[in-house]
Design a protein around this motif. Sequence first.
Motif, PDB file in Angstrom:
ATOM      1  N   ARG A   1       0.839  -1.215   0.000  1.00  0.00           N
ATOM      2  CA  ARG A   1       0.000   0.000   0.000  1.00  0.00           C
ATOM      3  C   ARG A   1       0.868   1.258   0.000  1.00  0.00           C
ATOM      4  NH1 ARG A   1      -5.492  -0.972   1.454  1.00  0.00           N
ATOM      5  NH2 ARG A   1      -5.786  -3.068   2.267  1.00  0.00           N
ATOM      6  N   ILE A   2       1.911   1.260   0.811  1.00  0.00           N
ATOM      7  CA  ILE A   2       2.795   2.423   0.890  1.00  0.00           C
ATOM      8  C   ILE A   2       3.440   2.702  -0.463  1.00  0.00           C
ATOM      9  CG2 ILE A   2       5.021   3.195   1.811  1.00  0.00           C
ATOM     10  CD1 ILE A   2       4.135   2.101   4.528  1.00  0.00           C
ATOM     11  N   LEU A   3       3.915   1.653  -1.123  1.00  0.00           N
ATOM     12  CA  LEU A   3       4.575   1.839  -2.415  1.00  0.00           C
ATOM     13  C   LEU A   3       3.607   2.291  -3.498  1.00  0.00           C
ATOM     14  CD1 LEU A   3       7.034  -1.179  -2.323  1.00  0.00           C
ATOM     15  CD2 LEU A   3       7.585   1.245  -2.009  1.00  0.00           C
ATOM     16  N   ASP A   4       2.309   2.068  -3.295  1.00  0.00           N
ATOM     17  CA  ASP A   4       1.284   2.547  -4.222  1.00  0.00           C
ATOM     18  C   ASP A   4       0.790   3.951  -3.877  1.00  0.00           C
ATOM     19  OD1 ASP A   4       1.336   0.248  -5.767  1.00  0.00           O
ATOM     20  OD2 ASP A   4      -0.353  -0.685  -4.723  1.00  0.00           O
ATOM     21  N   SER A   5       1.217   4.485  -2.741  1.00  0.00           N
ATOM     22  CA  SER A   5       0.761   5.796  -2.274  1.00  0.00           C
ATOM     23  C   SER A   5       1.575   6.921  -2.909  1.00  0.00           C
ATOM     24  CB  SER A   5       0.889   5.884  -0.749  1.00  0.00           C
ATOM     25  OG  SER A   5       0.716   7.218  -0.308  1.00  0.00           O
TER      26      SER A   5
ATOM     27  N   VAL B   1       1.614   9.798  -1.909  1.00  0.00           N
ATOM     28  CA  VAL B   1       2.070  10.626  -0.797  1.00  0.00           C
ATOM     29  C   VAL B   1       3.357  10.077  -0.182  1.00  0.00           C
ATOM     30  CG1 VAL B   1       1.431  11.467   1.513  1.00  0.00           C
ATOM     31  CG2 VAL B   1      -0.293  11.379  -0.293  1.00  0.00           C
ATOM     32  N   LEU B   2       3.506   8.757  -0.166  1.00  0.00           N
ATOM     33  CA  LEU B   2       4.605   8.144   0.579  1.00  0.00           C
ATOM     34  C   LEU B   2       5.691   7.465  -0.235  1.00  0.00           C
ATOM     35  CD1 LEU B   2       2.467   6.488   3.399  1.00  0.00           C
ATOM     36  CD2 LEU B   2       3.769   8.628   3.520  1.00  0.00           C
ATOM     37  N   GLU B   3       5.385   7.019  -1.423  1.00  0.00           N
ATOM     38  CA  GLU B   3       6.321   6.158  -2.155  1.00  0.00           C
ATOM     39  C   GLU B   3       7.689   6.795  -2.379  1.00  0.00           C
ATOM     40  OE1 GLU B   3       7.622   6.303  -5.465  1.00  0.00           O
ATOM     41  OE2 GLU B   3       6.654   8.191  -5.907  1.00  0.00           O
ATOM     42  N   HIS B   4       7.758   8.120  -2.463  1.00  0.00           N
ATOM     43  CA  HIS B   4       9.052   8.763  -2.709  1.00  0.00           C
ATOM     44  C   HIS B   4      10.074   8.497  -1.596  1.00  0.00           C
ATOM     45  CE1 HIS B   4       7.083  11.837  -0.219  1.00  0.00           C
ATOM     46  NE2 HIS B   4       8.304  12.231   0.095  1.00  0.00           N
ATOM     47  N   HIS B   5       9.594   8.209  -0.397  1.00  0.00           N
ATOM     48  CA  HIS B   5      10.503   7.903   0.711  1.00  0.00           C
ATOM     49  C   HIS B   5      11.151   6.521   0.557  1.00  0.00           C
ATOM     50  CE1 HIS B   5       9.804  11.376   3.220  1.00  0.00           C
ATOM     51  NE2 HIS B   5       8.498  11.220   3.116  1.00  0.00           N
ATOM     52  N   PHE B   6      10.608   5.698  -0.334  1.00  0.00           N
ATOM     53  CA  PHE B   6      11.046   4.303  -0.416  1.00  0.00           C
ATOM     54  C   PHE B   6      11.629   3.917  -1.771  1.00  0.00           C
ATOM     55  CE2 PHE B   6       7.776   4.834   2.739  1.00  0.00           C
ATOM     56  CZ  PHE B   6       8.359   4.246   3.840  1.00  0.00           C
ATOM     57  N   ARG B   7      11.767   4.854  -2.672  1.00  0.00           N
ATOM     58  CA  ARG B   7      12.266   4.570  -4.023  1.00  0.00           C
ATOM     59  C   ARG B   7      13.604   3.837  -4.028  1.00  0.00           C
ATOM     60  NH1 ARG B   7      10.803  10.283  -6.201  1.00  0.00           N
ATOM     61  NH2 ARG B   7       8.603   9.920  -6.628  1.00  0.00           N
ATOM     62  N   HIS B   8      14.480   4.218  -3.138  1.00  0.00           N
ATOM     63  CA  HIS B   8      15.835   3.656  -3.140  1.00  0.00           C
ATOM     64  C   HIS B   8      16.112   2.803  -1.902  1.00  0.00           C
ATOM     65  CE1 HIS B   8      16.543   6.130  -6.611  1.00  0.00           C
ATOM     66  NE2 HIS B   8      16.137   7.182  -5.936  1.00  0.00           N
ATOM     67  N   ALA B   9      15.057   2.413  -1.217  1.00  0.00           N
ATOM     68  CA  ALA B   9      15.224   1.637   0.015  1.00  0.00           C
ATOM     69  C   ALA B   9      15.492   0.160  -0.282  1.00  0.00           C
ATOM     70  CB  ALA B   9      13.957   1.763   0.867  1.00  0.00           C
ATOM     71  N   ASP B  10      16.226  -0.453   0.583  1.00  0.00           N
ATOM     72  CA  ASP B  10      16.421  -1.907   0.559  1.00  0.00           C
ATOM     73  C   ASP B  10      15.163  -2.490   1.209  1.00  0.00           C
ATOM     74  OD1 ASP B  10      17.010  -4.560   1.140  1.00  0.00           O
ATOM     75  OD2 ASP B  10      19.031  -4.135   1.867  1.00  0.00           O
ATOM     76  N   MET B  11      14.187  -2.858   0.396  1.00  0.00           N
ATOM     77  CA  MET B  11      12.883  -3.250   0.913  1.00  0.00           C
ATOM     78  C   MET B  11      12.953  -4.526   1.754  1.00  0.00           C
ATOM     79  SD  MET B  11      10.963  -0.769   0.316  1.00  0.00           S
ATOM     80  CE  MET B  11       9.419  -1.458   0.896  1.00  0.00           C
ATOM     81  N   ARG B  12      13.812  -5.447   1.416  1.00  0.00           N
ATOM     82  CA  ARG B  12      13.929  -6.668   2.218  1.00  0.00           C
ATOM     83  C   ARG B  12      14.361  -6.319   3.642  1.00  0.00           C
ATOM     84  NH1 ARG B  12      16.777 -12.034   0.159  1.00  0.00           N
ATOM     85  NH2 ARG B  12      15.299 -11.502  -1.454  1.00  0.00           N
ATOM     86  N   ARG B  13      15.374  -5.490   3.739  1.00  0.00           N
ATOM     87  CA  ARG B  13      15.871  -5.068   5.060  1.00  0.00           C
ATOM     88  C   ARG B  13      14.814  -4.244   5.796  1.00  0.00           C
ATOM     89  NH1 ARG B  13      18.702  -0.405   6.532  1.00  0.00           N
ATOM     90  NH2 ARG B  13      19.868  -0.652   8.459  1.00  0.00           N
TER      91      ARG B  13
END
Length: 121
Positions: free
Chosen positions: A25-29, A31-43
């Motif tokens: 849901r966050i990655l589809d938002s 409002v929020l997805e820009h905070h996670f573009r380059h994040a190591d999602m597994r970690r």
Amino acid sequence: MSETIYDRLGGFPGVRRVVTAFYKRILDSVVLEHHFRHADMRRLVDHQTKFMAALMGGPYAIDEIGLRKAHRHLGITRGEFREMSALLRETLAEEGVPPGDIELVLARMARLEPAVIAEAA
């Protein structure tokens, strides 16, 4: 000892399932997805699962100092925090978490808002 939300969700695997759905849901938002573009999602999902487990009464602790340090440079706003809370509410409801448990998790998370948002720094 009474059963916790963590226990009712099935422990770590159940909380991880919720967190995985939450991050979808966050990655589809917008409002929020820009905070996670380059994040190591597994970690991040692993770390967030431990954090959520702590909020749900599981065997993990929340380090507020570490939480503040991890978020202070991100510029998270109150509006973004509210969006994240709304997405968590939707996710927990979709996963069948009872309303009272949802409110308890969100109340515990709301107490940590000053450690997460930039406006409270």
